[in-house]
Design a protein around this motif. Structure first.
Motif, PDB file in Angstrom:
ATOM      1  N   ALA A  24       0.832  -1.445  -0.381  1.00  0.00           N
ATOM      2  CA  ALA A  24       0.100  -0.328  -0.409  1.00  0.00           C
ATOM      3  C   ALA A  24       1.679   0.852   0.255  1.00  0.00           C
ATOM      4  CB  ALA A  24      -1.038   0.215   1.188  1.00  0.00           C
ATOM      5  N   GLN A  25       2.137   1.369   0.306  1.00  0.00           N
ATOM      6  CA  GLN A  25       2.827   2.497   0.282  1.00  0.00           C
ATOM      7  C   GLN A  25       3.147   2.838  -0.310  1.00  0.00           C
ATOM      8  OE1 GLN A  25       7.229   1.497   0.646  1.00  0.00           O
ATOM      9  NE2 GLN A  25       7.378   3.410   2.178  1.00  0.00           N
ATOM     10  N   GLU A  26       2.785   4.545  -1.025  1.00  0.00           N
ATOM     11  CA  GLU A  26       2.822   5.233  -1.854  1.00  0.00           C
ATOM     12  C   GLU A  26       4.056   5.220  -2.534  1.00  0.00           C
ATOM     13  OE1 GLU A  26       0.511   9.254  -2.547  1.00  0.00           O
ATOM     14  OE2 GLU A  26       0.498   9.142   0.227  1.00  0.00           O
ATOM     15  N   LYS A  27       4.187   5.611  -3.690  1.00  0.00           N
ATOM     16  CA  LYS A  27       5.295   5.039  -4.655  1.00  0.00           C
ATOM     17  C   LYS A  27       5.336   6.746  -4.599  1.00  0.00           C
ATOM     18  CE  LYS A  27       5.306   1.088  -6.690  1.00  0.00           C
ATOM     19  NZ  LYS A  27       4.486   0.566  -7.871  1.00  0.00           N
ATOM     20  N   PHE A  28       7.072   7.250  -4.811  1.00  0.00           N
ATOM     21  CA  PHE A  28       7.814   8.787  -5.590  1.00  0.00           C
ATOM     22  C   PHE A  28       8.137   7.580  -6.957  1.00  0.00           C
ATOM     23  CE2 PHE A  28      10.132  11.581  -6.721  1.00  0.00           C
ATOM     24  CZ  PHE A  28       9.433  12.931  -6.319  1.00  0.00           C
ATOM     25  N   LYS A  29       7.199   8.503  -8.254  1.00  0.00           N
ATOM     26  CA  LYS A  29       8.231   8.308  -9.397  1.00  0.00           C
ATOM     27  C   LYS A  29       8.426   8.894 -10.464  1.00  0.00           C
ATOM     28  CE  LYS A  29       3.500   5.002  -9.707  1.00  0.00           C
ATOM     29  NZ  LYS A  29       2.525   4.246 -10.610  1.00  0.00           N
ATOM     30  N   ILE A  30       9.845   8.150 -10.606  1.00  0.00           N
ATOM     31  CA  ILE A  30      10.358   9.628 -11.370  1.00  0.00           C
ATOM     32  C   ILE A  30      10.798   9.034 -13.077  1.00  0.00           C
ATOM     33  CG2 ILE A  30      12.400  10.388 -11.793  1.00  0.00           C
ATOM     34  CD1 ILE A  30      13.417   9.119  -8.498  1.00  0.00           C
ATOM     35  N   GLY A  31      10.281   8.947 -14.225  1.00  0.00           N
ATOM     36  CA  GLY A  31       9.814   9.273 -15.702  1.00  0.00           C
ATOM     37  C   GLY A  31      11.313   9.200 -15.837  1.00  0.00           C
ATOM     38  N   LEU A  32      12.411   8.341 -16.429  1.00  0.00           N
ATOM     39  CA  LEU A  32      13.868   8.891 -16.776  1.00  0.00           C
ATOM     40  C   LEU A  32      13.563   8.434 -18.467  1.00  0.00           C
ATOM     41  CD1 LEU A  32      16.489   9.823 -16.036  1.00  0.00           C
ATOM     42  CD2 LEU A  32      17.164   7.103 -15.665  1.00  0.00           C
ATOM     43  N   ILE A  33      13.153   9.632 -19.626  1.00  0.00           N
ATOM     44  CA  ILE A  33      13.306   9.523 -20.814  1.00  0.00           C
ATOM     45  C   ILE A  33      14.588   9.844 -21.664  1.00  0.00           C
ATOM     46  CG2 ILE A  33      12.295  10.251 -22.771  1.00  0.00           C
ATOM     47  CD1 ILE A  33       9.736  11.265 -20.991  1.00  0.00           C
ATOM     48  N   LEU A  34      15.391   9.110 -21.707  1.00  0.00           N
ATOM     49  CA  LEU A  34      16.904   8.960 -22.751  1.00  0.00           C
ATOM     50  C   LEU A  34      16.487   8.414 -23.465  1.00  0.00           C
ATOM     51  CD1 LEU A  34      18.363   7.852 -19.710  1.00  0.00           C
ATOM     52  CD2 LEU A  34      18.728   9.803 -20.630  1.00  0.00           C
ATOM     53  N   PRO A  35      17.575   8.529 -24.495  1.00  0.00           N
ATOM     54  CA  PRO A  35      17.615   8.212 -25.963  1.00  0.00           C
ATOM     55  C   PRO A  35      19.075   6.319 -25.599  1.00  0.00           C
ATOM     56  CG  PRO A  35      19.390   9.612 -25.114  1.00  0.00           C
ATOM     57  CD  PRO A  35      18.806   9.857 -24.284  1.00  0.00           C
ATOM     58  N   MET A  36      18.161   5.367 -25.633  1.00  0.00           N
ATOM     59  CA  MET A  36      19.089   4.131 -25.271  1.00  0.00           C
ATOM     60  C   MET A  36      19.153   3.825 -26.050  1.00  0.00           C
ATOM     61  SD  MET A  36      18.580   4.298 -21.532  1.00  0.00           S
ATOM     62  CE  MET A  36      19.149   3.454 -21.842  1.00  0.00           C
ATOM     63  N   ASP A  60      15.907   3.743  -1.648  1.00  0.00           N
ATOM     64  CA  ASP A  60      14.728   3.267  -2.652  1.00  0.00           C
ATOM     65  C   ASP A  60      13.794   3.428  -1.858  1.00  0.00           C
ATOM     66  OD1 ASP A  60      14.284   1.277  -1.260  1.00  0.00           O
ATOM     67  OD2 ASP A  60      13.914   0.001  -2.721  1.00  0.00           O
ATOM     68  N   THR A  61      13.368   4.106  -0.957  1.00  0.00           N
ATOM     69  CA  THR A  61      12.691   5.064  -0.389  1.00  0.00           C
ATOM     70  C   THR A  61      13.003   6.536   0.201  1.00  0.00           C
ATOM     71  OG1 THR A  61      12.569   4.593   1.996  1.00  0.00           O
ATOM     72  CG2 THR A  61      11.601   3.274   0.722  1.00  0.00           C
ATOM     73  N   VAL A  62      12.040   7.558  -0.587  1.00  0.00           N
ATOM     74  CA  VAL A  62      12.798   9.163  -0.323  1.00  0.00           C
ATOM     75  C   VAL A  62      10.997  10.283   0.517  1.00  0.00           C
ATOM     76  CG1 VAL A  62      12.247   9.712  -2.642  1.00  0.00           C
ATOM     77  CG2 VAL A  62      13.437  10.705  -1.314  1.00  0.00           C
ATOM     78  N   GLY A  63      10.916  10.783   1.488  1.00  0.00           N
ATOM     79  CA  GLY A  63      10.161  11.245   1.635  1.00  0.00           C
ATOM     80  C   GLY A  63       9.198  10.167   2.221  1.00  0.00           C
ATOM     81  N   GLY A  64       9.145   9.057   2.488  1.00  0.00           N
ATOM     82  CA  GLY A  64       8.230   8.121   3.148  1.00  0.00           C
ATOM     83  C   GLY A  64       7.739   7.742   2.611  1.00  0.00           C
ATOM     84  N   GLU A  68       9.859   4.490  -7.365  1.00  0.00           N
ATOM     85  CA  GLU A  68       9.993   3.753  -9.260  1.00  0.00           C
ATOM     86  C   GLU A  68      10.757   4.371 -10.033  1.00  0.00           C
ATOM     87  OE1 GLU A  68       6.901   1.746 -12.220  1.00  0.00           O
ATOM     88  OE2 GLU A  68       6.077   2.695  -9.671  1.00  0.00           O
ATOM     89  N   LEU A  69      11.902   4.276 -10.544  1.00  0.00           N
ATOM     90  CA  LEU A  69      12.724   4.752 -11.743  1.00  0.00           C
ATOM     91  C   LEU A  69      11.937   3.624 -12.895  1.00  0.00           C
ATOM     92  CD1 LEU A  69      14.889   6.874 -12.857  1.00  0.00           C
ATOM     93  CD2 LEU A  69      16.230   4.961 -12.533  1.00  0.00           C
ATOM     94  N   ILE A  70      11.066   4.651 -13.772  1.00  0.00           N
ATOM     95  CA  ILE A  70      10.905   4.329 -15.265  1.00  0.00           C
ATOM     96  C   ILE A  70      11.707   4.933 -16.000  1.00  0.00           C
ATOM     97  CG2 ILE A  70       8.858   3.995 -17.021  1.00  0.00           C
ATOM     98  CD1 ILE A  70       7.048   4.747 -14.209  1.00  0.00           C
ATOM     99  N   VAL A  71      12.489   3.942 -16.679  1.00  0.00           N
ATOM    100  CA  VAL A  71      13.210   4.190 -17.897  1.00  0.00           C
ATOM    101  C   VAL A  71      12.229   4.101 -19.408  1.00  0.00           C
ATOM    102  CG1 VAL A  71      15.674   4.544 -18.840  1.00  0.00           C
ATOM    103  CG2 VAL A  71      15.414   3.790 -16.321  1.00  0.00           C
ATOM    104  N   LYS A  72      12.778   5.189 -19.917  1.00  0.00           N
ATOM    105  CA  LYS A  72      11.936   5.039 -21.349  1.00  0.00           C
ATOM    106  C   LYS A  72      13.397   5.186 -22.118  1.00  0.00           C
ATOM    107  CE  LYS A  72       7.878   3.811 -20.446  1.00  0.00           C
ATOM    108  NZ  LYS A  72       7.255   2.490 -21.033  1.00  0.00           N
ATOM    109  N   ASP A  73      13.160   4.937 -23.694  1.00  0.00           N
ATOM    110  CA  ASP A  73      13.642   5.289 -24.512  1.00  0.00           C
ATOM    111  C   ASP A  73      13.334   6.144 -26.354  1.00  0.00           C
ATOM    112  OD1 ASP A  73      15.841   5.565 -26.896  1.00  0.00           O
ATOM    113  OD2 ASP A  73      15.491   3.229 -27.296  1.00  0.00           O
ATOM    114  N   GLU A  92       0.838   7.069 -15.912  1.00  0.00           N
ATOM    115  CA  GLU A  92       2.366   6.673 -14.645  1.00  0.00           C
ATOM    116  C   GLU A  92       2.152   7.826 -13.862  1.00  0.00           C
ATOM    117  OE1 GLU A  92       3.553   4.204 -13.670  1.00  0.00           O
ATOM    118  OE2 GLU A  92       3.525   2.996 -16.178  1.00  0.00           O
ATOM    119  N   LYS A  93       0.731   9.016 -14.042  1.00  0.00           N
ATOM    120  CA  LYS A  93       0.848  10.061 -13.151  1.00  0.00           C
ATOM    121  C   LYS A  93       2.535   9.853 -12.293  1.00  0.00           C
ATOM    122  CE  LYS A  93      -3.417   9.989 -12.723  1.00  0.00           C
ATOM    123  NZ  LYS A  93      -3.846   8.752 -13.561  1.00  0.00           N
TER     124      LYS A  93
END
Ligand code: VNL
Length: 388
Positions: A24-36, A60-64, A68-73, A92-93
């Motif tokens: 149930a723990q809430e997520k802090f999501k980082i959308g990392l968009i890169l030329p892979m 891998d927890t921050v601010g409680g 989640e690191l989401i890497v996209k090419d 993904e919000k």
């Protein structure tokens, strides 16, 4: 027997309850968009590796919240970057968008950051105007005017009075050309010509021939990260060095991750930049060792540092806002001041751009390996592009 059964049942129940809260723990999501993939894949690889290293070192927890690191090419195509960013924001919000390997990719996404009020951390792209494309952009890479002005102050004091510029024909190249040229003229030097090569699949040969014919003391070059090796090769093949023409530029041409493969032609080349893997500080030594260990000996370049520092800016803002988003998260990124592997670093609260040292460096062999050895420092350089 019964008692033991009871105890293990309690243990199981506790375990289940614990797993429940973790789920149930809430997520802090980082959308990392890169030329892979494609010609700029090295930039994606460096930044992703740096982001993963930062998480491994800082948890891998921050601010409680669970990170989640989401890497996209995005394959370095601006329409793809924009579409991916939209999906990450809507579906993904994500709390924050990050990455942006090239200026056109950042520019294509900036309006979406504004509309959706999503902080956008630019870890690579370096055209001055990017931070002005959206009030939600924060930059942890560098700007071409920062590096180019520093070189234009160094060169005329070191025997380089007549130059030709040779740059990739898009945002950062045009910034490099303009700011280098204006400052050289201001310093009483001569700029014989300004040449622009296509950004993709450039053939440097005809441009280098032109440089040879003009007989300058030096050619000042900007090409994006990854393209430096091809430039060096053609510079050597054309016998430019033998013709007495020096090669100078921003540090993008003596990229740390491919510098060793460039060979002798790179030896002695002087460039200006904000990061060298051989930057002499305990923090950088730790960073380089950890990065190389986690990535089969790959040397981090300035892209890796932009990614690593970008994660720092995101993590600290997430701590302050307890895993927040929108304007609160953005505001917590502004004004951060910290020690980076590059040296001291500051996110100017007004411009949201990076303020850091620019170093003049010379490629030298250290322990059998080529490194950009820093020998002069211009401290706390703001983006000269913002003063206009
Ligand atoms: C950019 C600037 C890209 C400098 C680079 O490498 C670089 C950019 C991919 O703003 O597009 O070294």
């Amino acid at each position: 027997m019964q008692k033991r059964f009871f105890l293990s049942a309690v243990a199981l129940a506790l375990l289940a309850a614990h797993a429940g809260t973790a789920l149930a723990q809430e997520k802090f999501k980082i959308g990392l968009i890169l030329p892979m993939t494609g010609p700029f894949a090295s930039t994606g690889k460096q930044i992703e590796a740096a982001a993963r290293l930062y998480i491994a070192q800082n948890g891998d927890t921050v601010g409680g919240k669970k990170v989640e690191l989401i890497v996209k090419d995005d394959t370095s195509a601006p329409d793809v970057t924009k579409r991916i960013a939209q999906e990450l924001v809507v579906n993904e919000k994500v709390n924050v968008l990050a990455g942006f390997g090239l200026t056109p990719l950042a520019m294509a996404t900036a309006p979406l950051a504004t509309q959706s009020k999503t902080p956008m951390v630019v870890m690579a792209a370096a055209t001055s105007s990017i931070t002005q494309a959206s009030p939600y952009v924060v930059r942890t890479s560098f700007t071409l005017p920062q590096a180019s002005v520093a070189m234009a102050d160094w060169a005329p004091n070191n025997g380089i009075k007549k130059v030709v510029t040779l740059v990739s024909d898009y945002g950062p190249g045009i910034d490099a050309e303009k700011f280098f040229k204006d400052r050289m003229l201001f310093n009483g030097a001569q700029v014989l010509d300004t040449l622009r090569v296509p950004m993709r699949n450039p053939d440097f040969a005809p441009f280098l021939q032109k440089v040879r014919d003009l007989k300058p003391d030096a050619v000042f070059v900007f090409v994006p990260s990854g393209a430096g090796a091809a430039l060096m090769k053609q510079f050597a093949e054309r016998g430019m060095d033998k013709a007495g023409i020096k090669l100078i530029g921003t540090g993008d041409i003596t990229d740390d991750d491919i510098l060793n493969s460039m060979g002798d032609v790179a030896n002695g080349v002087v460039t200006s930049h904000h990061y060298s893997a051989s930057h002499n500080s305990p923090l950088n030594k730790k960073f380089v060792a950890a990065f190389e260990k986690a990535n089969a000996g790959l040397r981090p370049n300035f892209m890796a540092v932009g990614g690593y520092d970008g994660m720092r800016v995101i993590y600290e803002a997430a701590k302050v806002t307890k895993g927040g988003n929108g304007e609160a998260l953005l505001n917590a990124m502004k004004g951060q001041l910290f020690e980076s592997p590059r040296g001291p670093m500051f996110i100017d609260a007004q411009t949201r751009d990076v303020v850091h040292n620019i170093y003049i460096r010379k490629v030298e062999k250290v322990g059998g390996q080529l490194y950009n050895q820093e020998f002069s420092t211009i401290t706390d350089v703001k983006d000269p592009g913002k003063a206009k």
